[in-house]
Write an enzyme that holds these catalytic residues in place. Structure first.
Site, PDB file in Angstrom:
ATOM      1  N   ALA A  91       3.976   1.624  -0.887  1.00 34.10           N
ATOM      2  CA  ALA A  91       4.734   1.761  -2.133  1.00 34.10           C
ATOM      3  C   ALA A  91       3.856   2.331  -3.244  1.00 34.10           C
ATOM      4  CB  ALA A  91       5.306   0.409  -2.542  1.00 34.10           C
ATOM      5  N   SER A  92       2.612   1.851  -3.326  1.00 36.79           N
ATOM      6  CA  SER A  92       1.722   2.349  -4.378  1.00 36.79           C
ATOM      7  C   SER A  92       1.376   3.816  -4.151  1.00 36.79           C
ATOM      8  CB  SER A  92       0.456   1.497  -4.464  1.00 36.79           C
ATOM      9  OG  SER A  92      -0.347   1.636  -3.308  1.00 36.79           O
ATOM     10  N   LYS A  93       1.184   4.203  -2.887  1.00 37.23           N
ATOM     11  CA  LYS A  93       0.872   5.600  -2.598  1.00 37.23           C
ATOM     12  C   LYS A  93       2.097   6.500  -2.738  1.00 37.23           C
ATOM     13  CE  LYS A  93      -3.571   5.602  -1.682  1.00 37.23           C
ATOM     14  NZ  LYS A  93      -4.527   6.381  -2.490  1.00 37.23           N
TER      15      LYS A  93
ATOM     16  N   THR B 287     -13.851   6.509   8.351  1.00 35.08           N
ATOM     17  CA  THR B 287     -14.886   5.927   7.498  1.00 35.08           C
ATOM     18  C   THR B 287     -15.514   4.737   8.213  1.00 35.08           C
ATOM     19  OG1 THR B 287     -13.366   4.369   6.431  1.00 35.08           O
ATOM     20  CG2 THR B 287     -13.570   6.574   5.443  1.00 35.08           C
TER      21      THR B 287
ATOM     22  N   TYR C 177       0.833  -1.204   0.000  1.00 34.47           N
ATOM     23  CA  TYR C 177       0.000   0.000   0.000  1.00 34.47           C
ATOM     24  C   TYR C 177       0.868   1.256   0.000  1.00 34.47           C
ATOM     25  CZ  TYR C 177      -3.271   3.548   1.682  1.00 34.47           C
ATOM     26  OH  TYR C 177      -4.023   4.700   1.832  1.00 34.47           O
TER      27      TYR C 177
END
Length: 231
Positions: A151-153, A184, A149
């Site tokens: 790394a993708s962000k 959320t 997560y």
């Protein structure tokens, strides 16, 4: 934001819905895009005057281009994009599936890339044009189980910086917000013992997005703005 045409991706989710409501109240004309094939009844009722685009696969560049073309055909222009579409998985490197890294790069980074690229012909040299990407505070440092997560962000933040440099003389600003844990329903279910008051309220994050879309933020581009609440 009066009469500005804004694409919001991931618009049917908890954050997307709040951002859409915030922008609509400021007078924006919206294209609400989501992978879900069904528009929730409450959302359809609230945004009856806006363009609702369910079932859009932003991981597919051609589908994304067709979506942007549909928005421009409806409104005659495009002023801004807010890239919220994405996802999360918690997996350790040792026990996780390497395919999760591909999945999250597609969900978080490739979708933003496709929307940015498809929108550029309509945003470049348009006064006040804006792109705002939703990154994550985890882009700066990954905790255990958050490698894929984070790394993708981090990729979303690098995309933001690179595109801002490419376009800084073409009337477009490109920025990212880097939230901590967003308050959320899904996060409350996953972390029921947490102090929710310390998290980032979606409405507070929507205010930061609206600021970056506004003329008040005209001198800001290539920024990654932490919105961490009190974590």
């Amino acid at each position: 934001m009066q009469d500005k045409v804004v694409i919001v991706t991931g618009a049917f989710g908890a954050l997307g819905r709040v951002v859409a409501t915030s922008l609509a109240r400021r007078g924006a004309r919206l294209a609400l895009v989501d992978a879900s094939g069904t528009v929730p009844d409450a959302l359809a009722s609230e945004f009856v005057a806006h363009l609702l685009l369910p079932g859009i696969d932003l991981a597919n560049h051609e589908a994304t281009q067709a979506m942007v073309a549909q928005v421009v055909a409806r409104y005659g222009a495009l002023d801004a994009v807010v890239n919220i579409a994405g996802g999360f998985r918690w997996e350790t490197v040792a026990d996780g599936d390497p395919a999760t890294w591909d999945t999250l790069f597609t969900m978080n980074l490739k979708t933003a890339l496709h929307v940015c690229k498809a929108s550029l012909p309509h945003l470049l040299d348009r006064e006040g044009a804006r792109i705002v990407n939703i990154g994550a505070g985890a882009a700066a440092k990954a905790a255990a189980g958050m490698g894929a997560y984070a790394a993708s962000k981090a990729g979303v933040l690098r995309l933001t910086e690179a595109l801002a440099e490419e376009t800084k003389d073409r009337g477009l600003t490109v920025n990212a917000v880097l939230p901590g844990i967003i308050d959320t329903p899904a996060n409350r279910r996953d972390m029921p013992q947490a102090d929710f008051s310390r998290w980032v309220a979606p409405e507070a994050l929507a205010d930061v997005v609206a600021f970056l879309l506004s003329d008040a933020a005209r001198a800001i581009t290539g920024a990654g703005i932490p919105v961490m609440g009190r974590i």
